[in-house]
Design a protein around this motif. Structure first.
Motif, PDB file in Angstrom:
ATOM      1  N   TRP A 173       0.840  -1.196   0.000  1.00 33.33           N
ATOM      2  CA  TRP A 173       0.000   0.000   0.000  1.00 33.33           C
ATOM      3  C   TRP A 173       0.881   1.255   0.000  1.00 33.33           C
ATOM      4  O   TRP A 173       0.649   2.194  -0.779  1.00 33.33           O
ATOM      5  CB  TRP A 173      -0.906  -0.063   1.221  1.00 33.33           C
ATOM      6  N   ALA A 174       1.886   1.292   0.868  1.00 36.49           N
ATOM      7  CA  ALA A 174       2.791   2.443   0.926  1.00 36.49           C
ATOM      8  C   ALA A 174       3.524   2.628  -0.409  1.00 36.49           C
ATOM      9  O   ALA A 174       3.708   3.760  -0.881  1.00 36.49           O
ATOM     10  CB  ALA A 174       3.797   2.268   2.067  1.00 36.49           C
ATOM     11  N   GLN A 175       3.942   1.525  -1.027  1.00 33.76           N
ATOM     12  CA  GLN A 175       4.614   1.613  -2.317  1.00 33.76           C
ATOM     13  C   GLN A 175       3.675   2.210  -3.369  1.00 33.76           C
ATOM     14  O   GLN A 175       4.081   3.070  -4.158  1.00 33.76           O
ATOM     15  CB  GLN A 175       5.098   0.232  -2.754  1.00 33.76           C
ATOM     16  N   ARG A 176       2.421   1.761  -3.367  1.00 29.38           N
ATOM     17  CA  ARG A 176       1.465   2.265  -4.347  1.00 29.38           C
ATOM     18  C   ARG A 176       1.139   3.738  -4.109  1.00 29.38           C
ATOM     19  O   ARG A 176       0.879   4.490  -5.064  1.00 29.38           O
ATOM     20  CB  ARG A 176       0.182   1.420  -4.325  1.00 29.38           C
ATOM     21  N   CYS A 177       1.142   4.165  -2.840  1.00 32.57           N
ATOM     22  CA  CYS A 177       0.880   5.571  -2.505  1.00 32.57           C
ATOM     23  C   CYS A 177       2.115   6.449  -2.667  1.00 32.57           C
ATOM     24  O   CYS A 177       2.036   7.668  -2.512  1.00 32.57           O
ATOM     25  CB  CYS A 177       0.380   5.682  -1.063  1.00 32.57           C
ATOM     26  N   ARG A 178       3.257   5.806  -2.926  1.00 33.75           N
ATOM     27  CA  ARG A 178       4.520   6.509  -3.122  1.00 33.75           C
ATOM     28  C   ARG A 178       4.898   7.338  -1.889  1.00 33.75           C
ATOM     29  O   ARG A 178       5.369   8.477  -2.007  1.00 33.75           O
ATOM     30  CB  ARG A 178       4.467   7.388  -4.375  1.00 33.75           C
ATOM     31  N   VAL A 179       4.694   6.753  -0.724  1.00 39.37           N
ATOM     32  CA  VAL A 179       5.219   7.336   0.506  1.00 39.37           C
ATOM     33  C   VAL A 179       6.435   6.511   0.922  1.00 39.37           C
ATOM     34  O   VAL A 179       6.518   5.318   0.610  1.00 39.37           O
ATOM     35  CB  VAL A 179       4.160   7.389   1.628  1.00 39.37           C
ATOM     36  N   PRO A 180       7.400   7.126   1.592  1.00 36.10           N
ATOM     37  CA  PRO A 180       8.693   6.445   1.752  1.00 36.10           C
ATOM     38  C   PRO A 180       8.769   5.360   2.806  1.00 36.10           C
ATOM     39  O   PRO A 180       9.648   4.501   2.731  1.00 36.10           O
ATOM     40  CB  PRO A 180       9.647   7.589   2.109  1.00 36.10           C
ATOM     41  N   HIS A 181       7.869   5.388   3.824  1.00 30.64           N
ATOM     42  CA  HIS A 181       8.067   4.492   4.960  1.00 30.64           C
ATOM     43  C   HIS A 181       6.763   3.869   5.433  1.00 30.64           C
ATOM     44  O   HIS A 181       5.685   4.461   5.319  1.00 30.64           O
ATOM     45  CB  HIS A 181       8.693   5.248   6.143  1.00 30.64           C
ATOM     46  N   LEU A 182       6.911   2.681   6.012  1.00 32.06           N
ATOM     47  CA  LEU A 182       5.876   2.098   6.866  1.00 32.06           C
ATOM     48  C   LEU A 182       6.453   2.056   8.272  1.00 32.06           C
ATOM     49  O   LEU A 182       7.443   1.362   8.530  1.00 32.06           O
ATOM     50  CB  LEU A 182       5.496   0.683   6.414  1.00 32.06           C
ATOM     51  N   TYR A 183       5.833   2.810   9.183  1.00 33.62           N
ATOM     52  CA  TYR A 183       6.274   2.837  10.573  1.00 33.62           C
ATOM     53  C   TYR A 183       5.647   1.658  11.307  1.00 33.62           C
ATOM     54  O   TYR A 183       4.424   1.446  11.244  1.00 33.62           O
ATOM     55  CB  TYR A 183       5.872   4.160  11.228  1.00 33.62           C
ATOM     56  N   LEU A 184       6.487   0.901  12.013  1.00 36.09           N
ATOM     57  CA  LEU A 184       6.041  -0.314  12.687  1.00 36.09           C
ATOM     58  C   LEU A 184       5.979  -0.171  14.201  1.00 36.09           C
ATOM     59  O   LEU A 184       5.854  -1.169  14.912  1.00 36.09           O
ATOM     60  CB  LEU A 184       6.966  -1.482  12.336  1.00 36.09           C
ATOM     61  N   GLY A 185       6.056   1.059  14.705  1.00 32.46           N
ATOM     62  CA  GLY A 185       5.993   1.234  16.153  1.00 32.46           C
ATOM     63  C   GLY A 185       7.329   0.900  16.785  1.00 32.46           C
ATOM     64  O   GLY A 185       8.388   1.266  16.277  1.00 32.46           O
ATOM     65  N   TYR A 186       7.288   0.130  17.894  1.00 35.45           N
ATOM     66  CA  TYR A 186       8.500  -0.109  18.677  1.00 35.45           C
ATOM     67  C   TYR A 186       8.955  -1.561  18.570  1.00 35.45           C
ATOM     68  O   TYR A 186       8.147  -2.482  18.649  1.00 35.45           O
ATOM     69  CB  TYR A 186       8.270   0.299  20.133  1.00 35.45           C
ATOM     70  N   TRP A 187      10.257  -1.694  18.392  1.00 38.93           N
ATOM     71  CA  TRP A 187      10.902  -3.007  18.307  1.00 38.93           C
ATOM     72  C   TRP A 187      11.718  -3.207  19.579  1.00 38.93           C
ATOM     73  O   TRP A 187      12.369  -2.286  20.070  1.00 38.93           O
ATOM     74  CB  TRP A 187      11.805  -3.040  17.076  1.00 38.93           C
ATOM     75  N   ILE A 188      11.655  -4.413  20.143  1.00 38.86           N
ATOM     76  CA  ILE A 188      12.474  -4.770  21.306  1.00 38.86           C
ATOM     77  C   ILE A 188      13.324  -5.969  20.902  1.00 38.86           C
ATOM     78  O   ILE A 188      12.806  -7.067  20.671  1.00 38.86           O
ATOM     79  CB  ILE A 188      11.600  -5.109  22.533  1.00 38.86           C
ATOM     80  N   ASP A 189      14.603  -5.748  20.808  1.00 33.22           N
ATOM     81  CA  ASP A 189      15.534  -6.782  20.365  1.00 33.22           C
ATOM     82  C   ASP A 189      15.446  -8.010  21.270  1.00 33.22           C
ATOM     83  O   ASP A 189      15.603  -7.904  22.495  1.00 33.22           O
ATOM     84  CB  ASP A 189      16.958  -6.216  20.380  1.00 33.22           C
ATOM     85  N   GLY A 190      15.146  -9.163  20.689  1.00 36.31           N
ATOM     86  CA  GLY A 190      15.102 -10.410  21.433  1.00 36.31           C
ATOM     87  C   GLY A 190      13.807 -10.698  22.158  1.00 36.31           C
ATOM     88  O   GLY A 190      13.636 -11.801  22.685  1.00 36.31           O
ATOM     89  N   HIS A 191      12.862  -9.754  22.187  1.00 31.43           N
ATOM     90  CA  HIS A 191      11.598  -9.991  22.883  1.00 31.43           C
ATOM     91  C   HIS A 191      10.703 -10.866  22.008  1.00 31.43           C
ATOM     92  O   HIS A 191      10.509 -10.582  20.819  1.00 31.43           O
ATOM     93  CB  HIS A 191      10.909  -8.662  23.183  1.00 31.43           C
ATOM     94  N   ARG A 192      10.125 -11.896  22.594  1.00 32.48           N
ATOM     95  CA  ARG A 192       9.389 -12.888  21.789  1.00 32.48           C
ATOM     96  C   ARG A 192       8.177 -12.299  21.085  1.00 32.48           C
ATOM     97  O   ARG A 192       7.758 -12.814  20.041  1.00 32.48           O
ATOM     98  CB  ARG A 192       8.961 -14.069  22.669  1.00 32.48           C
ATOM     99  N   LYS A 193       7.597 -11.224  21.618  1.00 28.72           N
ATOM    100  CA  LYS A 193       6.419 -10.625  20.984  1.00 28.72           C
ATOM    101  C   LYS A 193       6.767  -9.481  20.039  1.00 28.72           C
ATOM    102  O   LYS A 193       5.908  -9.046  19.273  1.00 28.72           O
ATOM    103  CB  LYS A 193       5.452 -10.107  22.055  1.00 28.72           C
ATOM    104  N   MET A 194       7.988  -8.989  20.099  1.00 29.43           N
ATOM    105  CA  MET A 194       8.332  -7.783  19.343  1.00 29.43           C
ATOM    106  C   MET A 194       9.461  -7.986  18.340  1.00 29.43           C
ATOM    107  O   MET A 194       9.635  -7.165  17.439  1.00 29.43           O
ATOM    108  CB  MET A 194       8.734  -6.671  20.320  1.00 29.43           C
ATOM    109  N   ASP A 195      10.225  -9.050  18.470  1.00 30.08           N
ATOM    110  CA  ASP A 195      11.410  -9.206  17.620  1.00 30.08           C
ATOM    111  C   ASP A 195      11.051  -9.564  16.182  1.00 30.08           C
ATOM    112  O   ASP A 195      11.904  -9.493  15.298  1.00 30.08           O
ATOM    113  CB  ASP A 195      12.347 -10.255  18.219  1.00 30.08           C
ATOM    114  N   TYR A 196       9.779  -9.930  15.933  1.00 32.40           N
ATOM    115  CA  TYR A 196       9.376 -10.279  14.573  1.00 32.40           C
ATOM    116  C   TYR A 196       9.593  -9.112  13.605  1.00 32.40           C
ATOM    117  O   TYR A 196       9.761  -9.315  12.392  1.00 32.40           O
ATOM    118  CB  TYR A 196       7.896 -10.702  14.547  1.00 32.40           C
TER     119      TYR A 196
END
Length: 252
Positions: free
Chosen positions: A203-226
């Motif tokens: 969707w972002a590519q089709r709208c020609r906007v540069p980024h998809l923001y994914l919120g917060y990442w926690i390195d190694g956290h089982r719910k966030m490292d994906y």
């Protein structure tokens, strides 16, 4: 605390009191919040995304914990994104699904799916009693830039198929922001969470906007490292965005 936006008027920031951390039960957390009463909040929100902030309802916030910096804002530069083998398999597995973008307005079908998702994935997580008002407050808010990306199974002639997932997505000129996704807990084999992010990238590519923001990442956290699986991935260190996979090289 105050920041200066493009209008050269001060943006007031508030620090919340301590509250239980949603990711580490033994820790306490606090946030920085842009002034909720600022009439420019909707206008300033796209810029705030670039400062590492995120939206929850009408609140625009960023973690600001005293002894912890585990929550790292991340975004995908969509023009450089290439799905890996697992993501390509997810796309192939779900090629029968139908996606459409709708205004951010609750339907009974969406709310029923939301309740099923919470009961299966976040039981006793503090959201068990969410009703229609809480749904609207959390996912829509009063000034949001939100849209609902609906993902459905194939329907019969003249009928829409069953609703499988909803990806709540903010749309701004500077990028899309993945606010929250909920999906049918009985369709786990489809990988609907992964599929929703891949559709948001498209969707972002089709709208020609540069980024998809994914919120917060926690390195190694089982719910966030994906989130690390969406590459290339950029992270914000409080001053600039860095390429996670290039040894923290600054983004030109």
């Amino acid at each position: 605390m105050a920041l200066h936006g493009d209008s050269h008027e001060e943006l007031r920031l508030f620090q919340t009191g301590e509250h239980p951390c949603g990711y580490f039960p033994e820790r306490r957390a606090r946030d920085l919040v842009l002034d909720p009463q600022d009439s420019r909040l909707g206008e300033l929100y796209p810029m705030a995304l670039g400062w590492g902030f995120r939206r929850s309802g009408d609140l625009v916030y960023r973690p600001h914990c005293q002894q912890c910096r585990a929550c790292v804002p991340v975004r995908v530069p969509v023009d450089r994104f290439a799905p890996d083998r697992s993501q390509r398999r997810c796309l192939a597995r779900n090629q029968d699904l139908e996606c459409r973008v709708l205004p951010a307005a609750r339907t009974d079908e969406q709310f029923a799916l939301y309740r099923r998702y919470l009961a299966a994935r976040h039981a006793r997580g503090g959201m068990d009693d969410h009703g229609p008002h809480e749904f609207d407050q959390f996912l829509i808010g009063g000034w949001s830039h939100g849209r609902f990306l609906e993902i459905r199974a194939p329907g019969s002639t003249g009928r829409r198929g069953p609703l499988l997932a909803v990806a709540v997505t903010d749309v701004t000129p500077l990028g899309l922001s993945a606010v929250y996704t909920f999906f049918d807990p009985d369709e786990r084999a489809r990988g609907l969470g992964t599929y929703a992010i891949l559709q948001q990238i498209d969707w972002a590519q089709r709208c020609r906007v540069p980024h998809l923001y994914l919120g917060y990442w926690i390195d190694g956290h089982r719910k966030m490292d994906y989130k690390r699986r969406y590459r290339p991935l950029e992270s914000f260190d409080g001053r600039r965005w860095l390429d996670v996979d290039a040894g923290a090289a600054p983004i030109p």
